[in-house]
Design a protein around this motif. Structure first.
Motif, PDB file in Angstrom:
ATOM      1  N   GLN A  23      75.330  30.168  20.095  1.00 30.38           N
ATOM      2  CA  GLN A  23      76.666  30.435  19.561  1.00 30.38           C
ATOM      3  C   GLN A  23      76.837  29.726  18.218  1.00 30.38           C
ATOM      4  O   GLN A  23      76.221  28.689  17.961  1.00 30.38           O
ATOM      5  N   THR A  24      77.706  30.301  17.368  1.00 24.83           N
ATOM      6  CA  THR A  24      77.960  29.754  16.037  1.00 24.83           C
ATOM      7  C   THR A  24      79.426  29.359  15.892  1.00 24.83           C
ATOM      8  O   THR A  24      80.319  30.060  16.377  1.00 24.83           O
ATOM      9  N   PHE A  25      79.656  28.236  15.205  1.00 23.24           N
ATOM     10  CA  PHE A  25      81.010  27.752  14.924  1.00 23.24           C
ATOM     11  C   PHE A  25      81.250  27.883  13.421  1.00 23.24           C
ATOM     12  O   PHE A  25      80.524  27.310  12.608  1.00 23.24           O
ATOM     13  N   ASP A  26      82.280  28.658  13.026  1.00 20.39           N
ATOM     14  CA  ASP A  26      82.605  28.913  11.623  1.00 20.39           C
ATOM     15  C   ASP A  26      83.544  27.811  11.129  1.00 20.39           C
ATOM     16  O   ASP A  26      84.723  27.775  11.479  1.00 20.39           O
ATOM     17  N   ILE A  27      83.019  26.928  10.292  1.00 26.35           N
ATOM     18  CA  ILE A  27      83.799  25.788   9.808  1.00 26.35           C
ATOM     19  C   ILE A  27      84.917  26.237   8.871  1.00 26.35           C
ATOM     20  O   ILE A  27      86.051  25.734   8.928  1.00 26.35           O
ATOM     21  N   GLN A  44      79.647  31.148   3.302  1.00 25.21           N
ATOM     22  CA  GLN A  44      79.798  30.867   4.714  1.00 25.21           C
ATOM     23  C   GLN A  44      79.399  29.422   4.982  1.00 25.21           C
ATOM     24  O   GLN A  44      78.472  28.889   4.368  1.00 25.21           O
ATOM     25  N   ASN A  45      80.101  28.786   5.884  1.00 25.66           N
ATOM     26  CA  ASN A  45      79.831  27.408   6.256  1.00 25.66           C
ATOM     27  C   ASN A  45      79.923  27.326   7.768  1.00 25.66           C
ATOM     28  O   ASN A  45      81.019  27.429   8.334  1.00 25.66           O
ATOM     29  N   ALA A  46      78.791  27.184   8.438  1.00 21.17           N
ATOM     30  CA  ALA A  46      78.789  27.280   9.894  1.00 21.17           C
ATOM     31  C   ALA A  46      77.729  26.365  10.481  1.00 21.17           C
ATOM     32  O   ALA A  46      76.790  25.950   9.808  1.00 21.17           O
ATOM     33  N   VAL A  47      77.908  26.070  11.746  1.00 20.86           N
ATOM     34  CA  VAL A  47      76.928  25.311  12.502  1.00 20.86           C
ATOM     35  C   VAL A  47      76.696  26.040  13.819  1.00 20.86           C
ATOM     36  O   VAL A  47      77.627  26.630  14.382  1.00 20.86           O
ATOM     37  N   ALA A  48      75.464  26.044  14.285  1.00 21.61           N
ATOM     38  CA  ALA A  48      75.121  26.773  15.500  1.00 21.61           C
ATOM     39  C   ALA A  48      74.555  25.811  16.546  1.00 21.61           C
ATOM     40  O   ALA A  48      73.947  24.786  16.206  1.00 21.61           O
ATOM     41  N   TRP A  49      74.779  26.169  17.801  1.00 17.14           N
ATOM     42  CA  TRP A  49      74.164  25.425  18.888  1.00 17.14           C
ATOM     43  C   TRP A  49      73.414  26.397  19.796  1.00 17.14           C
ATOM     44  O   TRP A  49      73.749  27.582  19.881  1.00 17.14           O
ATOM     45  N   GLY A  50      72.388  25.917  20.414  1.00 16.95           N
ATOM     46  CA  GLY A  50      71.602  26.762  21.298  1.00 16.95           C
ATOM     47  C   GLY A  50      70.958  25.952  22.410  1.00 16.95           C
ATOM     48  O   GLY A  50      70.722  24.752  22.262  1.00 16.95           O
ATOM     49  N   LEU A  51      70.711  26.612  23.512  1.00 19.68           N
ATOM     50  CA  LEU A  51      70.089  25.963  24.662  1.00 19.68           C
ATOM     51  C   LEU A  51      69.127  26.954  25.306  1.00 19.68           C
ATOM     52  O   LEU A  51      69.493  28.086  25.611  1.00 19.68           O
ATOM     53  N   THR A  52      67.886  26.524  25.497  1.00 24.57           N
ATOM     54  CA  THR A  52      66.889  27.348  26.175  1.00 24.57           C
ATOM     55  C   THR A  52      66.239  26.537  27.283  1.00 24.57           C
ATOM     56  O   THR A  52      65.705  25.446  27.029  1.00 24.57           O
ATOM     57  N   ASN A  53      66.298  27.044  28.493  1.00 24.31           N
ATOM     58  CA  ASN A  53      65.668  26.399  29.649  1.00 24.31           C
ATOM     59  C   ASN A  53      64.644  27.345  30.258  1.00 24.31           C
ATOM     60  O   ASN A  53      64.926  28.532  30.471  1.00 24.31           O
ATOM     61  N   THR A  54      63.462  26.830  30.527  1.00 22.29           N
ATOM     62  CA  THR A  54      62.398  27.610  31.146  1.00 22.29           C
ATOM     63  C   THR A  54      61.975  26.948  32.450  1.00 22.29           C
ATOM     64  O   THR A  54      61.787  25.724  32.490  1.00 22.29           O
ATOM     65  N   PHE A  55      61.821  27.747  33.503  1.00 25.34           N
ATOM     66  CA  PHE A  55      61.443  27.237  34.815  1.00 25.34           C
ATOM     67  C   PHE A  55      60.096  27.851  35.214  1.00 25.34           C
ATOM     68  O   PHE A  55      59.908  29.066  35.120  1.00 25.34           O
ATOM     69  N   THR A  56      59.167  27.000  35.647  1.00 21.66           N
ATOM     70  CA  THR A  56      57.813  27.426  35.988  1.00 21.66           C
ATOM     71  C   THR A  56      57.489  27.033  37.420  1.00 21.66           C
ATOM     72  O   THR A  56      57.804  25.922  37.856  1.00 21.66           O
TER      73      THR A  56
END
Length: 205
Positions: free
Chosen positions: A49-53, A15-27
């Motif tokens: 989410q993951t992108f399958d190259i 498998q050859n993949a790259v992933a992106w992620g975003l986490t936002n926290t509000f206080t």
């Protein structure tokens, strides 16, 4: 990009993949009745989410290329210490939502609470659950659980329970009525009575 190899019973799949992620926290900053300030993390949003190259490089042929994985979307919202909402969903960019899970809980200072949940997995599960807890006295709690299968139009479970707790032990009684589909597609109803006893606080000094 990190190549990953996974062993199977018949072959090794690369498998050859790259992933992106975003986490936002509000206080939020809050002031209590004594004039002291405290901080409440009232909202958290996460996307992944993951992108399958390898899939993106593949010759399309007669099969469309689906190189994006399901997008994981999580939300935790707690505007008040006695109110919370959570979502755990998955979205397929090619054909829509595949998983949607929602939970909302309302509680009070005594420990009474009510939770409503919705569970959906495409072509597999669509369920509404309810959980209620009532503090009758400082030693007795009552609970009620209801689970409804909307996909097959049936009540999966109705359970009523009473719990009596002392400092060193807990005694509980539950009555459940469940429904299930048998191998012959007929509905089977079962009633269950449970008596539980547990020791607590062992090993504490």
């Amino acid at each position: 990009v990190t190549p990953v190899t996974a062993a199977t019973t018949n072959a090794i799949i690369e498998q050859n993949a790259v992933a992106w992620g975003l986490t936002n926290t509000f206080t939020a900053k809050q002031k209590d009745s004594k004039g002291n300030y405290n901080y409440l993390e009232f909202l958290r949003v996460k996307l992944l989410q993951t992108f399958d190259i390898n899939e993106a490089k593949r010759d399309e042929g007669n099969t469309p290329k689906h190189y994006w994985s399901d997008m994981v979307a999580e939300v935790d919202f707690k505007p008040h210490q006695y109110l919370s909402f959570a979502a755990r969903n998955k979205y397929n960019v090619y054909d829509g939502w595949t998983v949607t899970n929602y939970d909302m809980t309302v509680s009070d200072w005594r420990g009474d609470s009510a939770t409503m949940s919705y569970r959906y997995t495409r072509d597999s599960i669509e369920e509404i659950d309810a959980y209620f807890k009532a503090v009758i006295t400082d030693k007795i709690n009552a609970t009620f659980v209801s689970r409804v299968d909307r996909l097959n139009s049936r009540n999966i479970e109705n359970t009523f329970g009473l719990t009596y707790h002392k400092q060193c032990w807990i005694l509980g009684f539950e009555v459940s009525r469940t429904e299930s589909l048998g191998s012959d597609s007929n509905m089977t109803t079962e009633s269950i009575f449970l008596l539980n006893f547990a020791l607590t606080g062992l090993g504490k000094h």
